[in-house]
Design a protein around this motif. Sequence first.
Motif, short mmCIF file in Angstrom:
data_model
loop_
_atom_site.label_atom_id
_atom_site.label_comp_id
_atom_site.label_asym_id
_atom_site.label_seq_id
_atom_site.Cartn_x
_atom_site.Cartn_y
_atom_site.Cartn_z
N LYS A 129 0.83 -1.21 0.00
CA LYS A 129 0.00 0.00 0.00
C LYS A 129 0.86 1.26 0.00
O LYS A 129 0.58 2.23 -0.70
CB LYS A 129 -0.93 -0.01 1.21
N TRP A 130 1.92 1.23 0.81
CA TRP A 130 2.79 2.41 0.88
C TRP A 130 3.49 2.65 -0.46
O TRP A 130 3.56 3.78 -0.94
CB TRP A 130 3.83 2.21 1.99
N LEU A 131 3.99 1.59 -1.07
CA LEU A 131 4.65 1.73 -2.38
C LEU A 131 3.68 2.24 -3.44
O LEU A 131 4.02 3.13 -4.24
CB LEU A 131 5.23 0.38 -2.82
N ALA A 132 2.46 1.71 -3.45
CA ALA A 132 1.47 2.14 -4.43
C ALA A 132 1.15 3.62 -4.26
O ALA A 132 1.05 4.38 -5.24
CB ALA A 132 0.19 1.31 -4.30
N PHE A 133 1.01 4.05 -3.01
CA PHE A 133 0.73 5.46 -2.73
C PHE A 133 1.87 6.35 -3.23
O PHE A 133 1.65 7.36 -3.91
CB PHE A 133 0.52 5.66 -1.23
N CYS A 134 3.10 5.96 -2.92
CA CYS A 134 4.26 6.78 -3.30
C CYS A 134 4.43 6.85 -4.82
O CYS A 134 4.72 7.91 -5.38
CB CYS A 134 5.53 6.21 -2.67
N VAL A 135 4.24 5.72 -5.49
CA VAL A 135 4.40 5.68 -6.95
C VAL A 135 3.40 6.63 -7.62
O VAL A 135 3.74 7.40 -8.52
CB VAL A 135 4.22 4.25 -7.49
N GLU A 136 2.15 6.58 -7.18
CA GLU A 136 1.12 7.43 -7.77
C GLU A 136 1.41 8.91 -7.50
O GLU A 136 1.06 9.77 -8.31
CB GLU A 136 -0.26 7.06 -7.22
N GLN A 137 2.04 9.20 -6.37
CA GLN A 137 2.33 10.59 -6.03
C GLN A 137 3.47 11.17 -6.87
O GLN A 137 3.53 12.38 -7.10
CB GLN A 137 2.71 10.70 -4.54
N ILE A 138 4.37 10.32 -7.32
CA ILE A 138 5.55 10.81 -8.04
C ILE A 138 5.18 11.40 -9.40
O ILE A 138 5.75 12.39 -9.84
CB ILE A 138 6.57 9.66 -8.21
N GLY A 139 4.19 10.82 -10.08
CA GLY A 139 3.83 11.29 -11.41
C GLY A 139 4.61 10.56 -12.48
O GLY A 139 5.72 10.06 -12.23
N SER A 140 4.06 10.49 -13.69
CA SER A 140 4.64 9.77 -14.83
C SER A 140 4.58 8.26 -14.67
O SER A 140 5.07 7.53 -15.53
CB SER A 140 6.11 10.17 -15.07
N PHE A 141 4.00 7.78 -13.56
CA PHE A 141 3.88 6.35 -13.31
C PHE A 141 2.47 6.04 -12.82
O PHE A 141 1.85 6.87 -12.15
CB PHE A 141 4.89 5.88 -12.26
N THR A 142 1.99 4.85 -13.15
CA THR A 142 0.70 4.41 -12.64
C THR A 142 0.81 2.96 -12.21
O THR A 142 1.46 2.15 -12.88
CB THR A 142 -0.41 4.57 -13.70
N VAL A 143 0.21 2.63 -11.08
CA VAL A 143 0.25 1.26 -10.56
C VAL A 143 -0.87 0.45 -11.21
O VAL A 143 -2.05 0.80 -11.09
CB VAL A 143 0.09 1.25 -9.03
#
Length: 498
Positions: A15-29
Motif C-alpha cells: 500500500k505504501w509503495l502504491a501510494f508513493c508511486v502514484e504521487q511521483i507522477g509519470s507512473f501508474t500502478v
Amino acid sequence: MLKVLIVDDEAPIRKWLAFCVEQIGSFTVVGTGKNGLQGIEMTQNYHPDIIITDIEMPGMSGTQMLKELKQKGMTPYVIVLTSHENFQYVRDSFQYGSAEYILKTEMNQDSLREALAKAKSVIMQRITDDENRSDESARKLIRSVLKEQALEGFTYKTLRDREIYLENDLLIAIDIYSSDDLGPREIRALLAQDTSLYHVKYIGYAEGYTMLLANLHEGHSFHKLVERYDKIFKDIRGALGFSDIKSSVSELSDAIREAHARCSLAFYEVDRKIFWNHQPGIQKLPLMDHWRASFSKELFAQHFEIVISMKDQILQEIKEKKPTNLAEVKKLARFLITTLLYFTLDTTDDLEKKVEEVGEKVESAATVDEMIGVIQQVYVPFQQRINKNKTYSETVQKIVSYIHTNYGDKITLASAAAYVSFSPEHTSRIFVKETGMNFVTYLNNVRMKHAVELLEQSNKRIYEIAEEVGYPSVSYFSTVFKKTFDVTPNEYQSRESF
C-alpha cells in the motif's frame, strides 16, 4: 505514463509503495501481488514497464518469478527490495533481469523516486534503441502490405524480426493521420494512459501517418476503445481508421489495409475524424492509365471541349468512388495539371517553377475538395481562353496551318513570321493572344500529337519517329515526351492499352 507492478508479501508495504508511486507522477500502478505466482499472472495480464518486487516471499520468491518471466521472454525493468541479510539473493536476481535494488532499511520516498527516475531513463532509451533498430524494417513491411506486395499470412518470426510482439489473440490495426506533425513518439505519449491495448507497436510509415498494431485485452469493448480515442484525439487535426478485430496474426495484412482504407476516407468526408465501421472505397480508379492516354491525345488533338469534359468526369469519379490509394489519386491530379501546363506554357524555368508549386499544393491538400480546387485554378484561365478564342484571325489561321504542314522540318518563329509577312515580335504577340500559348509550345504540341499517332499506328523505331516529327535528337524527343505524357516513348509504345 509508465505502468508499475508491485509484488511484496507485506500488505502495508504494498500500500505504501502504491501510494508513493502514484504521487511521483509519470507512473501508474496497474496491480499489486503478494508473491511471485501473482506477479507472473499480473505481468502477463497488465504488461508492466516496471516491477518493484521483494525477494523472499511465500509461494514463489521474487528470484524465481524473474527467472520464469525471463524464460517467457518478458523483460520489464525490475527494482528489487532487499535487506542486508539476503543480499546474495539480489546478486542472483541480476542474472534474471533485475536492474536496481533498494534496501528496505533505507527505503523512503526519495530513494523510490530516484530509482524510478533511473528506470524511466533506461526504459525511454530502450524504446529509442528499439525504434532505431526495428522501425525501418517495420516501415517497409507496412508499405509492402499497402502495396499488396507482402505475404498475406504473417508469421511470429516475420513480426518478431521487426520488434512486433503480437499474439494470436484479439488484435487490431489503427491508422492515425496527423496534420499536426505528431509522430509515433508523440502518439505513444498521447495514449500512455490507455490500458486497453498491449503489445502495442507504433510505426511511422509515411509523412503524417502512424500505424498502431496491438492486441486488445479481453473484457475491453471495441466500441469503448473507439469512443475513448475519439475523445483523446478530438483536438488533433487528422483522422483515425480502425480495422475490424482480428483473431490471428495471419490476418494482420487485412487489418492493416482495412485501417488504412478507412483512414483514407477522411480525405473525402471532412466532417468525420473516426472511421471504424465504414465501407471504404475502391483502392484505385480502374482504367487510370487509359484515362491518362486518352486525355493527352485529346488535348494534343486540340479537342478542348472533350478535354474539359474528361477532366470533370475524372474528378467526379474520384469524389464518388473514393479511391483509398491517395498517392495514386494525387498522382493523377498532378498529371491533369502538369499536362495542361506543358501544353499551354513555354518550356522555361518559370514553367518548371509553376509545375513544382502546383504539385506541392496537390500533395499538401488535406481533402478532395481542396485538391480539386487546385486543379480548377489551373483550368479556369484555360477554359476562358477556349471560350474566347473558338475561331482564329486569318493571320493566326495561316500560322497554325504552317505549323501543321511543316512540323517535321526545322521551323521557327522567325520562319513563321516571314510566312505571314510580319515581324517575329508582332507574330508572337498575336499568336499568344489568340491561342493562349507561344509558338514553340504550340509546335511541340503538334509534334507530340503526331508522335503518338506514329507510336500507335506504325512499327517505326523511336529514333525514326523523333526525326519524322521534327526532333533530330532522340534524347530531347524523349525528354519532351516524358514531360508531356508522364511516360517515355518506349513505355507508351509497349502498353497494351495503347
